[in-house]
Design an enzyme around this catalytic site. Structure first.
Site, PDB file in Angstrom:
ATOM      1  N   ALA A 385       0.460  -1.133  -0.335  1.00  0.00           N
ATOM      2  CA  ALA A 385      -0.034  -0.437  -0.478  1.00  0.00           C
ATOM      3  C   ALA A 385       1.279   1.199  -0.152  1.00  0.00           C
ATOM      4  O   ALA A 385       2.157   0.909   0.601  1.00  0.00           O
ATOM      5  CB  ALA A 385      -1.326   0.193   1.056  1.00  0.00           C
ATOM      6  N   CYS A 386       0.527   2.583  -0.865  1.00  0.00           N
ATOM      7  CA  CYS A 386       1.232   3.833  -0.862  1.00  0.00           C
ATOM      8  C   CYS A 386       0.181   4.614  -0.982  1.00  0.00           C
ATOM      9  O   CYS A 386      -0.877   4.506  -0.979  1.00  0.00           O
ATOM     10  CB  CYS A 386       2.317   3.680  -1.848  1.00  0.00           C
ATOM     11  SG  CYS A 386       1.403   3.119  -3.435  1.00  0.00           S
ATOM     12  N   ASP A 387       0.202   5.857  -1.394  1.00  0.00           N
ATOM     13  CA  ASP A 387      -0.941   6.864  -1.206  1.00  0.00           C
ATOM     14  C   ASP A 387      -1.305   6.403  -2.255  1.00  0.00           C
ATOM     15  O   ASP A 387      -3.274   7.337  -2.262  1.00  0.00           O
ATOM     16  CB  ASP A 387       0.176   8.683  -0.856  1.00  0.00           C
ATOM     17  CG  ASP A 387      -0.746   9.843  -0.980  1.00  0.00           C
ATOM     18  OD1 ASP A 387      -1.528   9.486  -0.035  1.00  0.00           O
ATOM     19  OD2 ASP A 387      -0.134  10.500  -1.529  1.00  0.00           O
ATOM     20  N   GLY A 389      -1.477   4.104  -4.166  1.00  0.00           N
ATOM     21  CA  GLY A 389      -1.643   2.549  -5.150  1.00  0.00           C
ATOM     22  C   GLY A 389      -1.374   1.908  -6.150  1.00  0.00           C
ATOM     23  O   GLY A 389      -2.018   1.606  -7.060  1.00  0.00           O
ATOM     24  N   ILE A 418      -3.376   2.804   0.362  1.00  0.00           N
ATOM     25  CA  ILE A 418      -3.929   2.691   1.521  1.00  0.00           C
ATOM     26  C   ILE A 418      -5.669   2.804   2.677  1.00  0.00           C
ATOM     27  O   ILE A 418      -6.135   2.265   3.228  1.00  0.00           O
ATOM     28  CB  ILE A 418      -2.762   4.435   2.562  1.00  0.00           C
ATOM     29  CG1 ILE A 418      -1.649   3.670   2.703  1.00  0.00           C
ATOM     30  CG2 ILE A 418      -4.164   4.193   3.882  1.00  0.00           C
ATOM     31  CD1 ILE A 418      -0.817   4.421   3.139  1.00  0.00           C
TER      32      ILE A 418
END
Length: 468
Positions: A385-387, A389, A418
């Site tokens: 997960a990242c800011d 995606g 996220i």
């Protein structure tokens, strides 16, 4: 001091929410940009008939997509429908592309229909659910569209005009390069998507609609500053940082995933001076050449920048990227050559990161005690997960997916933002600066923090653990 971590998390969350309305619709923005670059009178293949697509797409399609996405983020499809209908009010009530209005009305529509359902649904008798659901959404959407048309639209138009005038004043005074002082550090703090898609893009699209291009599309997306730092690590770096820099440079410059160079800055925070200077010199060059793009390039790849460049204006865009790279490389090289430290462990880098952010690191304890965190006993799904995606998390997922496959494990490895983390995930892998947000979103899963999605020893440790 204790309130600052939560404040930073709130800023990141709000910025992620703004960019979350834009990112899923980037394909539509690129489609509009390509049609504009190709078929307007100054385009590559002027075509009066096909150029008629430009106006309706920017006036209706793009704002409605943003409004729908904003409502859907709040209350799924039902919220999206009401959000899109509410957005239509500000679209029709304005004579400029209403992106800021869409980012207001979309989530507002989703929020209000969610509250209406919470009030009405417990009171609806069996057999009347569809009737009440349809008419409650329709009535609310109609009211919001009228309110937006008569009241909110004019206010947003005035606000947009003030923003546009402010930008013109800044550009006219030659102060635009100073924006890099704020943009480059904010990028490293994982606010890059919020800055680009939440702030610069809506204003830039308004400019592009009237002037055919906007320099604002180049402020955050210029790959030059990050490339300069990575090139400096390739030449003067030490250990793992030097070994991973070539691959990171290719991914950053060609793939447009800027998050790949953030760990290099966080490991040696004085390098923030290099990217600031590179960004300022690049923007100054763009101003000199009167450069601009027809639409937002996403991701910030050199190929995306060139695809969105107006015909005959490649020199200015390329010059800005090259000069930003050179300036960033020179300053980063000086910093690396004069640095006494040859390598840094994760704890030392985290301590220095606290100085860069001006606060105690909220992940320091988690990094030190990672082995003590509860581990998932049965693992079926792993999520990166990242800011947004779409960038760094996709890259990390691809690397781990290959390792899992070679190990003969039947485990799903995927990536997402996220904000979209599912409940059925067993292990969540995030960058250390985003782990707190991921834990707040899904506190029941096992969380693993990494410093660099491209190369982390924790991938092999996890695979070996899953095999045993």
């Amino acid at each position: 001091m204790n309130n600052q971590p939560s404040f930073r998390a709130r800023v990141q969350k709000f910025g992620s929410f703004l960019s979350g309305m834009i990112m899923p619709n980037i394909g539509a923005f690129i489609a509009w940009g390509l049609i504009t670059a190709l078929f307007i009178p100054t385009g590559w293949w002027p075509n009066e008939q096909l150029a008629e697509l430009v106006g309706p797409m920017i006036t209706y399609l793009l704002p409605l997509l943003i409004g729908y996405t904003g409502g859907k983020m709040i209350y799924d499809v039902r919220g999206g429908v009401v959000g899109a209908a509410a957005t239509m009010g500000v679209v029709v009530g304005a004579d400029i592309p209403m992106f800021i209005g869409a980012m207001i009305m979309g989530p507002l529509g989703g929020f209000l229909i969610k509250k209406v359902d919470q009030v009405l649904q417990p009171k609806v008798r069996s057999g009347f659910e569809m009737l009440v659901n349809n008419f409650s959404a329709g009535i609310l959407a109609a009211i919001l569209a009228i309110v937006a048309f008569l009241g909110i639209g004019p206010v947003v138009v005035s606000f947009s005009n003030v923003l546009a005038s402010g930008v013109e004043v800044i550009i006219g005074a030659g102060l635009l390069p100073l924006a890099s002082i704020f943009i480059e550090p904010a990028k490293v703090l994982f606010l890059n998507n919020a800055i680009n898609h939440g702030i610069l893009s809506p204003i830039g699209i308004d400019q592009a609609a009237s002037a055919g291009k906007s320099i604002l599309f180049l402020l955050e997306t210029n790959p030059g500053p990050g490339l300069g730092v990575l090139l400096a690590f390739m030449v003067f770096g030490k250990g793992m940082a030097k070994q991973s820099a070539p691959g990171a440079a290719v991914i950053h410059f060609a793939g447009g995933i800027h998050e790949i160079y953030f760990p290099y800055i966080l490991m040696k925070p004085t390098l923030i001076l290099a990217v600031i200077a590179g960004g300022m010199s690049g923007v100054f060059t763009f101003v000199l050449f009167n450069a601009g793009l027809v639409a937002v390039p996403s991701p910030g790849s050199i190929f995306a920048l060139l695809a969105m460049t107006p015909r005959g204006e490649y020199a200015g865009v390329l010059a800005g990227v090259i000069i930003a790279t050179v300036v960033s490389f020179v300053i980063a090289s000086i910093i690396l050559k004069t640095s006494k430290a040859t390598a840094e462990d994760l704890t030392e880098a985290t301590s220095k990161m606290e100085g860069l952010k001006g606060k105690e690191s909220s992940v320091k304890e988690a990094l030190i005690t990672d082995d003590e965190q509860p581990q998932a006993t049965e693992v079926n799904k792993i999520i990166f997960a990242c800011d947004a995606g779409m960038g760094s998390s996709a890259m990390g997922a691809s690397i781990l997916r290959d390792k899992v496959k070679k190990a003969g494990l039947s485990i799903e490895v995927a990536n997402t933002s996220i904000n979209q983390l599912p409940d059925d995930v067993d292990i969540i892998i995030t960058h250390k600066d985003l782990t707190d947000r991921a834990k707040a979103k899904n506190p029941h899963a096992e969380h693993i923090s990494v410093e660099n999605f491209l190369s982390s020893p924790k991938y092999d440790e996890l695979v070996n653990r899953l095999k045993s």
